[in-house]
Design a protein around this motif. Structure first.
Motif, PDB file in Angstrom:
ATOM      1  N   HIS A  27       1.019  -1.604  -0.018  1.00 16.33           N
ATOM      2  CA  HIS A  27       0.223   0.272  -0.032  1.00 16.33           C
ATOM      3  C   HIS A  27       0.899   1.343  -0.336  1.00 16.33           C
ATOM      4  O   HIS A  27       1.036   1.914  -0.934  1.00 16.33           O
ATOM      5  CB  HIS A  27      -0.954  -0.066   0.922  1.00 16.33           C
ATOM      6  CG  HIS A  27      -1.796   1.619   1.202  1.00 16.33           C
ATOM      7  ND1 HIS A  27      -3.105   1.390   0.404  1.00 16.33           N
ATOM      8  CD2 HIS A  27      -1.401   2.761   2.770  1.00 16.33           C
ATOM      9  CE1 HIS A  27      -3.313   2.916   0.952  1.00 16.33           C
ATOM     10  NE2 HIS A  27      -2.380   2.983   2.090  1.00 16.33           N
ATOM     11  N   CYS A  28       2.037   1.336   0.245  1.00 17.73           N
ATOM     12  CA  CYS A  28       2.858   2.530   0.903  1.00 17.73           C
ATOM     13  C   CYS A  28       3.547   2.316  -0.368  1.00 17.73           C
ATOM     14  O   CYS A  28       4.069   3.889  -1.211  1.00 17.73           O
ATOM     15  CB  CYS A  28       3.841   2.032   1.596  1.00 17.73           C
ATOM     16  SG  CYS A  28       2.772   2.406   3.434  1.00 17.73           S
ATOM     17  N   ALA A  29       3.705   1.181  -0.930  1.00  8.56           N
ATOM     18  CA  ALA A  29       4.962   1.046  -2.079  1.00  8.56           C
ATOM     19  C   ALA A  29       4.059   1.769  -3.601  1.00  8.56           C
ATOM     20  O   ALA A  29       4.234   2.644  -4.409  1.00  8.56           O
ATOM     21  CB  ALA A  29       4.885   0.068  -2.414  1.00  8.56           C
ATOM     22  N   GLU A  30       2.583   1.967  -3.345  1.00  9.98           N
ATOM     23  CA  GLU A  30       1.394   2.261  -4.600  1.00  9.98           C
ATOM     24  C   GLU A  30       1.384   3.671  -4.176  1.00  9.98           C
ATOM     25  O   GLU A  30       0.928   4.257  -5.332  1.00  9.98           O
ATOM     26  CB  GLU A  30       0.638   1.619  -4.457  1.00  9.98           C
ATOM     27  CG  GLU A  30       0.801  -0.164  -4.662  1.00  9.98           C
ATOM     28  CD  GLU A  30       0.782  -0.042  -6.543  1.00  9.98           C
ATOM     29  OE1 GLU A  30       0.435   0.495  -7.146  1.00  9.98           O
ATOM     30  OE2 GLU A  30       1.014  -1.156  -7.186  1.00  9.98           O
ATOM     31  N   ALA A  31       1.384   4.021  -2.815  1.00 12.26           N
ATOM     32  CA  ALA A  31       1.170   5.403  -2.395  1.00 12.26           C
ATOM     33  C   ALA A  31       2.278   6.322  -2.827  1.00 12.26           C
ATOM     34  O   ALA A  31       2.169   7.346  -3.019  1.00 12.26           O
ATOM     35  CB  ALA A  31       1.200   5.738  -0.895  1.00 12.26           C
ATOM     36  N   ALA A  32       3.469   5.845  -3.091  1.00  6.32           N
ATOM     37  CA  ALA A  32       4.746   6.485  -3.167  1.00  6.32           C
ATOM     38  C   ALA A  32       4.973   6.711  -4.850  1.00  6.32           C
ATOM     39  O   ALA A  32       5.527   7.703  -5.158  1.00  6.32           O
ATOM     40  CB  ALA A  32       5.958   5.895  -2.740  1.00  6.32           C
ATOM     41  N   LYS A  33       4.715   5.624  -5.446  1.00  4.16           N
ATOM     42  CA  LYS A  33       5.019   5.695  -7.130  1.00  4.16           C
ATOM     43  C   LYS A  33       3.369   7.086  -7.036  1.00  4.16           C
ATOM     44  O   LYS A  33       3.536   7.880  -8.006  1.00  4.16           O
ATOM     45  CB  LYS A  33       3.883   4.732  -7.293  1.00  4.16           C
ATOM     46  CG  LYS A  33       4.151   4.396  -8.871  1.00  4.16           C
ATOM     47  CD  LYS A  33       3.771   3.027  -9.579  1.00  4.16           C
ATOM     48  CE  LYS A  33       3.467   3.083 -10.911  1.00  4.16           C
ATOM     49  NZ  LYS A  33       4.118   1.487 -11.124  1.00  4.16           N
ATOM     50  N   ALA A  34       2.197   6.643  -6.610  1.00  4.84           N
ATOM     51  CA  ALA A  34       1.330   7.965  -7.059  1.00  4.84           C
ATOM     52  C   ALA A  34       1.581   9.210  -6.818  1.00  4.84           C
ATOM     53  O   ALA A  34       1.456   9.959  -7.419  1.00  4.84           O
ATOM     54  CB  ALA A  34      -0.225   7.623  -6.594  1.00  4.84           C
ATOM     55  N   GLN A  35       2.404   9.371  -5.296  1.00  2.00           N
ATOM     56  CA  GLN A  35       2.466  10.781  -5.190  1.00  2.00           C
ATOM     57  C   GLN A  35       3.395  11.126  -6.094  1.00  2.00           C
ATOM     58  O   GLN A  35       3.816  11.955  -6.858  1.00  2.00           O
ATOM     59  CB  GLN A  35       3.833  10.363  -4.235  1.00  2.00           C
ATOM     60  CG  GLN A  35       3.815  11.209  -3.335  1.00  2.00           C
ATOM     61  CD  GLN A  35       4.369  11.475  -1.967  1.00  2.00           C
ATOM     62  OE1 GLN A  35       5.048  10.967  -1.551  1.00  2.00           O
ATOM     63  NE2 GLN A  35       4.030  13.123  -1.130  1.00  2.00           N
ATOM     64  N   ARG A  36       4.551  10.417  -6.331  1.00  2.00           N
ATOM     65  CA  ARG A  36       5.998  10.972  -7.751  1.00  2.00           C
ATOM     66  C   ARG A  36       5.194  11.061  -8.651  1.00  2.00           C
ATOM     67  O   ARG A  36       5.721  12.358  -9.825  1.00  2.00           O
ATOM     68  CB  ARG A  36       6.544   9.391  -7.857  1.00  2.00           C
ATOM     69  CG  ARG A  36       7.637   9.362  -6.636  1.00  2.00           C
ATOM     70  CD  ARG A  36       8.416   8.332  -6.730  1.00  2.00           C
ATOM     71  NE  ARG A  36       8.075   6.939  -7.653  1.00  2.00           N
ATOM     72  CZ  ARG A  36       8.407   5.704  -6.423  1.00  2.00           C
ATOM     73  NH1 ARG A  36       7.886   5.804  -5.660  1.00  2.00           N
ATOM     74  NH2 ARG A  36       7.940   4.781  -7.615  1.00  2.00           N
ATOM     75  N   LYS A  37       4.529  10.417  -9.130  1.00  2.00           N
ATOM     76  CA  LYS A  37       3.589  10.453 -10.764  1.00  2.00           C
ATOM     77  C   LYS A  37       3.202  11.823 -10.673  1.00  2.00           C
ATOM     78  O   LYS A  37       2.665  12.713 -11.365  1.00  2.00           O
ATOM     79  CB  LYS A  37       2.299   9.373 -11.126  1.00  2.00           C
ATOM     80  CG  LYS A  37       2.114   9.122 -12.459  1.00  2.00           C
ATOM     81  CD  LYS A  37       0.725   8.603 -12.999  1.00  2.00           C
ATOM     82  CE  LYS A  37       0.387   8.432 -14.176  1.00  2.00           C
ATOM     83  NZ  LYS A  37      -0.358   7.407 -15.168  1.00  2.00           N
ATOM     84  N   LYS A  38       2.361  11.772  -9.471  1.00  2.00           N
ATOM     85  CA  LYS A  38       1.323  13.754  -9.126  1.00  2.00           C
ATOM     86  C   LYS A  38       2.441  14.678  -9.433  1.00  2.00           C
ATOM     87  O   LYS A  38       2.305  15.863 -10.068  1.00  2.00           O
ATOM     88  CB  LYS A  38       0.145  13.348  -8.610  1.00  2.00           C
ATOM     89  CG  LYS A  38      -0.142  14.706  -7.871  1.00  2.00           C
ATOM     90  CD  LYS A  38      -0.538  14.664  -6.838  1.00  2.00           C
ATOM     91  CE  LYS A  38      -2.295  15.509  -6.421  1.00  2.00           C
ATOM     92  NZ  LYS A  38      -1.948  17.171  -6.487  1.00  2.00           N
ATOM     93  N   LYS A  39       3.631  14.449  -8.829  1.00  2.00           N
ATOM     94  CA  LYS A  39       4.824  15.456  -8.525  1.00  2.00           C
ATOM     95  C   LYS A  39       5.111  16.020 -10.165  1.00  2.00           C
ATOM     96  O   LYS A  39       5.332  17.033 -10.801  1.00  2.00           O
ATOM     97  CB  LYS A  39       5.809  14.708  -7.343  1.00  2.00           C
ATOM     98  CG  LYS A  39       5.327  15.443  -6.522  1.00  2.00           C
ATOM     99  CD  LYS A  39       6.724  14.885  -5.799  1.00  2.00           C
ATOM    100  CE  LYS A  39       6.497  15.115  -4.000  1.00  2.00           C
ATOM    101  NZ  LYS A  39       8.071  14.579  -3.733  1.00  2.00           N
ATOM    102  N   GLN A  40       5.137  14.675 -11.292  1.00  2.00           N
ATOM    103  CA  GLN A  40       5.942  14.946 -12.561  1.00  2.00           C
ATOM    104  C   GLN A  40       4.649  15.999 -13.167  1.00  2.00           C
ATOM    105  O   GLN A  40       5.357  16.348 -13.749  1.00  2.00           O
ATOM    106  CB  GLN A  40       6.066  13.708 -12.521  1.00  2.00           C
ATOM    107  CG  GLN A  40       7.316  12.607 -12.400  1.00  2.00           C
ATOM    108  CD  GLN A  40       7.483  11.968 -13.049  1.00  2.00           C
ATOM    109  OE1 GLN A  40       6.490  10.593 -14.085  1.00  2.00           O
ATOM    110  NE2 GLN A  40       8.407  10.832 -12.911  1.00  2.00           N
ATOM    111  N   GLN A  41       3.304  15.678 -12.953  1.00  2.00           N
ATOM    112  CA  GLN A  41       2.438  15.502 -14.228  1.00  2.00           C
ATOM    113  C   GLN A  41       2.314  16.930 -13.737  1.00  2.00           C
ATOM    114  O   GLN A  41       1.822  18.524 -14.144  1.00  2.00           O
ATOM    115  CB  GLN A  41       0.798  14.607 -13.158  1.00  2.00           C
ATOM    116  CG  GLN A  41       0.566  13.924 -14.269  1.00  2.00           C
ATOM    117  CD  GLN A  41      -0.078  12.928 -13.436  1.00  2.00           C
ATOM    118  OE1 GLN A  41      -1.040  13.898 -12.912  1.00  2.00           O
ATOM    119  NE2 GLN A  41      -0.718  11.917 -13.716  1.00  2.00           N
ATOM    120  N   ASP A  42       2.400  18.165 -11.702  1.00  2.00           N
ATOM    121  CA  ASP A  42       2.692  18.812 -11.155  1.00  2.00           C
ATOM    122  C   ASP A  42       3.285  19.792 -12.092  1.00  2.00           C
ATOM    123  O   ASP A  42       3.034  21.012 -12.598  1.00  2.00           O
ATOM    124  CB  ASP A  42       2.338  19.608 -10.289  1.00  2.00           C
ATOM    125  CG  ASP A  42       0.804  18.992  -9.006  1.00  2.00           C
ATOM    126  OD1 ASP A  42      -0.131  18.538  -9.979  1.00  2.00           O
ATOM    127  OD2 ASP A  42       0.866  18.600  -8.668  1.00  2.00           O
TER     128      ASP A  42
END
Length: 324
Positions: A27-42
């Motif tokens: 769960h933490c691994a998927e949440a960290a991946k989603a956070q990295r993807k959101k930073k890239q999109q921002d």
């Protein structure tokens, strides 16, 4: 013995199964991946406007603000003061050339001058560095000193220019006013304060002023309308102790209180009440018959004599039609 680590996402301690494990759970691994993807999109969303602007020569005020790293209102201020040229295409569209922005910035280099110190020499370029004098050679060019400044205390500034203490601090910091501190009190340059808060001879000659509330009551208008009229028609204003004052003479020329008090004119609402119609009907009658209409602030004044004549003829026609 297995090692314990802190989760890179939630910070909890866990026993890792391998040396490369960074997260305590999937769960933490998927949440960290989603956070990295959101930073890239921002990041892409923030960079994309700048990339688009780089390929454009003519910019709107909003894009010019992004390019200069300031607000859109500050771009309007530069254009209004004549520091930045702009071309108006229509009543709602204006453009700024990128070359004009670069020319404005190149023509106003930043030179910080402190009181009582020699003026700073411009930075040397690579060509001037190549032709640098010998280190042992003494530069005999005279040193030009800055003109000594006259300082006044903060209390004198507030009493002379009628400003609040908080506004004095903010304005001095924003405009880089020379200031010195003596015995715990701030003293400001009188010359710079005159340039910042001083009033022109035109404003000093005016004697009648209205606050925002007084102008709203007298002219039946709004704060937004007052600010718009003051900006568009260059109405003299002054600010004292945090309150804005407007020149009464200039406002009288725009809102015409003498016409509103005259018995020769109807407002649209008065005409609608008298003849039992809606304001839209009155506007149509005025436009169809080309009646004289005077705009006073946000209201339209209609000449009574003309409207009464038209309405009398309409009633006569209506009566003749009923008799038939």
């Amino acid at each position: 013995m297995r090692k314990t680590r802190k989760c890179a996402f939630c910070g909890k301690e866990f026993t890792c199964n391998s040396g490369s494990q960074r997260y305590c759970s999937e769960h933490c691994a998927e949440a960290a991946k989603a956070q990295r993807k959101k930073k890239q999109q921002d990041f892409l969303k923030a960079v994309q406007p700048v990339i688009d602007i780089a390929s454009q020569e003519y910019l709107t005020f909003s894009k010019a603000a992004i390019l200069m790293g300031c607000s859109r209102q500050y771009v309007y201020k530069l254009v209004n003061e004549g520091k930045l040229p702009a071309s108006r295409i229509s009543s709602r569209m204006a453009f700024v050339r990128k070359a004009d922005i670069e020319k404005m910035l190149a023509g106003n280099p930043y030179h910080r001058v402190l009181p009582g110190t020699p003026t700073n020499k411009p930075c040397k370029t690579s060509s001037s560095l190549s032709s640098r004098k010998d280190k042992n050679q003494i530069d005999e060019s005279p040193m030009r000193l800055v003109e000594p400044l006259e300082y006044i205390s903060g209390e004198d500034v507030m009493a002379t220019y009628k400003v609040k203490k908080s506004w004095l601090y903010v304005s001095a910091k924003r405009n880089n006013i020379p200031v010195c501190k003596i015995a715990g009190k701030n003293y400001y340059s009188r010359k710079h304060m005159d340039a910042l808060f001083g009033v022109t001879a035109e404003i000093e000659a005016l004697t009648e002023w209205l606050t925002t509330d007084e102008a709203e009551t007298l002219y039946s208008t709004t704060k937004e309308s007052l600010r718009t009229q003051a900006y568009r028609r260059h109405i003299p204003t002054k600010r004292e102790y945090g309150k804005t004052y407007y020149s009464k003479i200039h406002l009288d020329e725009i809102y015409h209180p003498d016409l509103k008090a005259s018995d020769d004119y109807y407002t649209t609402a008065e005409a609608a009440r008298k003849y039992g119609m809606t304001k839209s009907n009155i506007c149509v009658i005025v436009k169809t018959n080309n009646l004289t209409k005077v705009k006073v602030g946000v209201q339209n004044l209609i000449v009574k004599e003309e409207l009464d004549r038209i309405m009398a003829s309409r009633l006569a026609q209506f009566g003749a039609y009923r008799l038939q």
